[in-house]
Design a protein around this motif. Sequence first.
Motif, mmCIF file in Angstrom:
data_model
loop_
_atom_site.group_PDB
_atom_site.id
_atom_site.type_symbol
_atom_site.label_atom_id
_atom_site.label_comp_id
_atom_site.label_asym_id
_atom_site.label_seq_id
_atom_site.Cartn_x
_atom_site.Cartn_y
_atom_site.Cartn_z
ATOM 1 N N GLU A 270 127.050 -32.637 -21.998
ATOM 2 C CA GLU A 270 127.332 -33.469 -22.869
ATOM 3 C C GLU A 270 127.953 -32.897 -23.736
ATOM 4 N N ILE A 271 127.825 -31.744 -23.604
ATOM 5 C CA ILE A 271 128.103 -30.366 -25.046
ATOM 6 C C ILE A 271 128.317 -29.416 -23.567
ATOM 7 N N LEU A 272 129.740 -28.702 -24.148
ATOM 8 C CA LEU A 272 130.021 -27.455 -23.869
ATOM 9 C C LEU A 272 130.877 -26.298 -25.161
ATOM 10 N N ILE A 273 129.727 -24.948 -24.862
ATOM 11 C CA ILE A 273 130.270 -24.380 -25.516
ATOM 12 C C ILE A 273 130.458 -23.102 -24.625
ATOM 13 N N VAL A 274 131.613 -23.076 -25.034
ATOM 14 C CA VAL A 274 132.636 -21.973 -24.330
ATOM 15 C C VAL A 274 133.168 -20.951 -25.221
ATOM 16 N N ASP A 275 132.906 -19.316 -25.265
ATOM 17 C CA ASP A 275 133.185 -18.400 -25.533
ATOM 18 C C ASP A 275 133.716 -17.190 -24.609
ATOM 19 N N GLU A 276 135.498 -17.494 -24.573
ATOM 20 C CA GLU A 276 135.577 -16.437 -23.814
ATOM 21 C C GLU A 276 135.757 -16.675 -22.125
ATOM 22 N N ALA A 277 135.417 -17.468 -21.857
ATOM 23 C CA ALA A 277 134.955 -17.293 -20.461
ATOM 24 C C ALA A 277 135.895 -18.168 -19.631
ATOM 25 N N LEU A 278 137.342 -18.026 -20.174
ATOM 26 C CA LEU A 278 138.048 -18.978 -19.232
ATOM 27 C C LEU A 278 139.055 -18.075 -18.598
ATOM 28 N N SER A 279 138.148 -16.564 -18.381
ATOM 29 C CA SER A 279 140.103 -15.709 -18.066
ATOM 30 C C SER A 279 139.285 -15.060 -17.287
ATOM 31 N N VAL A 280 137.884 -15.396 -15.937
ATOM 32 C CA VAL A 280 137.319 -14.366 -15.544
ATOM 33 C C VAL A 280 138.115 -15.125 -13.732
ATOM 34 N N GLY A 281 137.735 -13.909 -13.275
ATOM 35 C CA GLY A 281 138.465 -14.243 -11.543
ATOM 36 C C GLY A 281 139.529 -13.977 -11.821
ATOM 37 N N ASP A 282 140.168 -14.211 -10.357
ATOM 38 C CA ASP A 282 141.776 -14.047 -9.812
ATOM 39 C C ASP A 282 142.198 -14.649 -10.550
ATOM 40 N N VAL A 283 143.693 -15.230 -10.992
ATOM 41 C CA VAL A 283 144.655 -16.364 -10.904
ATOM 42 C C VAL A 283 144.156 -17.682 -10.957
ATOM 43 N N PHE A 284 144.080 -17.569 -9.077
ATOM 44 C CA PHE A 284 143.165 -19.383 -8.439
ATOM 45 C C PHE A 284 142.249 -19.551 -9.095
ATOM 46 N N PHE A 285 141.426 -18.940 -9.609
ATOM 47 C CA PHE A 285 140.046 -18.975 -10.104
ATOM 48 C C PHE A 285 140.181 -19.904 -11.235
ATOM 49 N N GLN A 286 140.961 -18.973 -11.821
ATOM 50 C CA GLN A 286 141.267 -19.302 -13.511
ATOM 51 C C GLN A 286 141.892 -20.232 -13.842
ATOM 52 N N ALA A 287 142.898 -21.064 -13.166
ATOM 53 C CA ALA A 287 143.751 -22.781 -12.939
ATOM 54 C C ALA A 287 142.224 -23.147 -12.000
ATOM 55 N N LYS A 288 141.682 -22.674 -11.125
ATOM 56 C CA LYS A 288 140.459 -24.200 -11.218
ATOM 57 C C LYS A 288 139.152 -24.229 -12.606
ATOM 58 N N CYS A 289 138.948 -23.071 -12.747
ATOM 59 C CA CYS A 289 138.164 -23.179 -14.351
ATOM 60 C C CYS A 289 138.950 -24.126 -15.790
ATOM 61 N N TYR A 290 140.316 -24.242 -15.787
ATOM 62 C CA TYR A 290 140.975 -24.398 -16.666
ATOM 63 C C TYR A 290 141.253 -25.721 -16.138
ATOM 64 N N ILE B 83 121.997 -28.472 -36.130
ATOM 65 C CA ILE B 83 121.007 -30.441 -35.192
ATOM 66 C C ILE B 83 122.177 -30.505 -33.987
ATOM 67 N N VAL B 84 121.650 -30.653 -33.043
ATOM 68 C CA VAL B 84 122.577 -30.747 -31.512
ATOM 69 C C VAL B 84 121.755 -32.500 -31.225
ATOM 70 N N ASN B 85 123.429 -33.016 -30.886
ATOM 71 C CA ASN B 85 122.497 -34.047 -30.335
ATOM 72 C C ASN B 85 123.204 -34.334 -28.663
ATOM 73 N N GLY B 86 122.462 -33.772 -28.464
ATOM 74 C CA GLY B 86 122.700 -33.822 -26.851
ATOM 75 C C GLY B 86 122.564 -32.709 -26.058
ATOM 76 N N ARG B 87 122.443 -32.593 -24.872
ATOM 77 C CA ARG B 87 122.466 -31.482 -23.668
ATOM 78 C C ARG B 87 123.527 -30.942 -23.641
ATOM 79 N N ILE B 88 123.076 -29.052 -24.233
ATOM 80 C CA ILE B 88 124.646 -27.766 -24.067
ATOM 81 C C ILE B 88 123.874 -27.771 -22.522
ATOM 82 N N SER B 89 125.521 -27.402 -22.358
ATOM 83 C CA SER B 89 125.993 -25.570 -21.317
ATOM 84 C C SER B 89 126.589 -25.292 -22.236
ATOM 85 N N ALA B 90 126.338 -23.983 -21.937
ATOM 86 C CA ALA B 90 126.971 -22.754 -22.879
ATOM 87 C C ALA B 90 128.237 -22.069 -21.507
ATOM 88 N N LEU B 91 129.070 -21.480 -21.861
ATOM 89 C CA LEU B 91 129.392 -19.836 -21.681
ATOM 90 C C LEU B 91 129.709 -19.378 -22.119
#
Length: 433
Positions: free
Chosen positions: A169-189, A87-95
Amino acid sequence: MEDEKIAIQVKNLEKVYKLYDKPSDRLRETLGFGRRKRHTEHHALKGVNLSIHRGETVGIIGTNGSGKSTILKIMTGVLNPTRGEVIVNGRISALLELGAGFNMEYNGIENIFLNGTMIGFSEKEIEDKLNDILEFADIGEYVHQPVKTYSSGMFVRLAFAVAINIDPEILIVDEALSVGDVFFQAKCYHKFEEFKEMGKTIVFVSHDLSSISKYCDRVVLLNQGVKLGEGKPKEMIDAYKQVLVGQYTIEEHDGENLLEDEQLRALAAKDGKRASQKAANINPELLEYGSKKAVITEYYITDEKGITTSAILKGSSFHIHMKVEMAEDIAAPVFAFTIKNIRGTEITGTNTMFEKAFLESVQAGEKKEIIFTQEMNLQGGEYLLSLGVTGYEGDDFTVYHRLYDVLNLTVISDKNTVGFYDMNSRIEIRAVP
């Protein structure tokens, strides 16, 4: 009401996959040819229960095949459960699988609208976010070209920008924060931290235990589809390391622990034995050389609790173990270790001569275990361990056995400073009259 505080409720969740040896078996079974079962069943999830509260960041960890990605895909509606419900209460965005909904013939702008619509946003909502998405992706005029012409880096930047800048409202993340170069990764974090500060609900799967430790309020440990327990990040990371080497034991945690019967104990031990070699992170292509008058026969790392592991918490003590067998008499062997970063720069190391710890002769057939104990003050990240046995024969320096980059060492940290190691500074700020 309590229910209003729940963002995601997982109840008795099970997922069973039917595995077929060949496509024709699937077809025959679907058409009902014969009564023989032509598939085997793989239970990816086995009766998992979980409550995730609004504004909470929950990490899910476990070995490969433990069901982490499966539970995320069911949460986002990509997969249907075999039994149970979510049961999900909120709008999800998934990585999850970045760019999975992209049309390779469309250009970047068209794919932004396509992907945003698939997530559940109106054209007006996407238009309002378009500049933020383009600025975050930062791929310039390529956004007007078909995505099939993009490099892999540009592709994931655009896909990530779409998913992260549509306001969920809800963010689902699966091993997706290490994409791109180091500067883009910093932006993601940075964006990830923004979400936390805004009180968004985040469910986070990663093998990066430093990120799990730093960002998560609570961590859930899965193993072969079974929820073994949940609790504070450090406690669950410790439990995970025990699972890796088949040494999981029941302990009292502040969170819930479901490992209550012998069947689940056996499950943890069985999976740990199978994973222990991989968990040790031994390099299958290590470089070794030397005269072999002394041979390093065994090596491993243990944490401050004596658990064999390749992941060490920054600020804790740990031990490097090396067992050596002497093939000949040696006047004064020197036992050493070196730690390098993944670029090959030697960061630190020592030996028994520097430490004045062993200045004796040894005889053929003798066996020695050398244990180096030290505090882990390196920054969080990945390192390589090298070991050696050397000595002097007369005035000549001799290598008896040297193993380069034998083990991968992961340092888990929720606070990194500048440079290779942490000076453990204490800061005092005073008002000046």
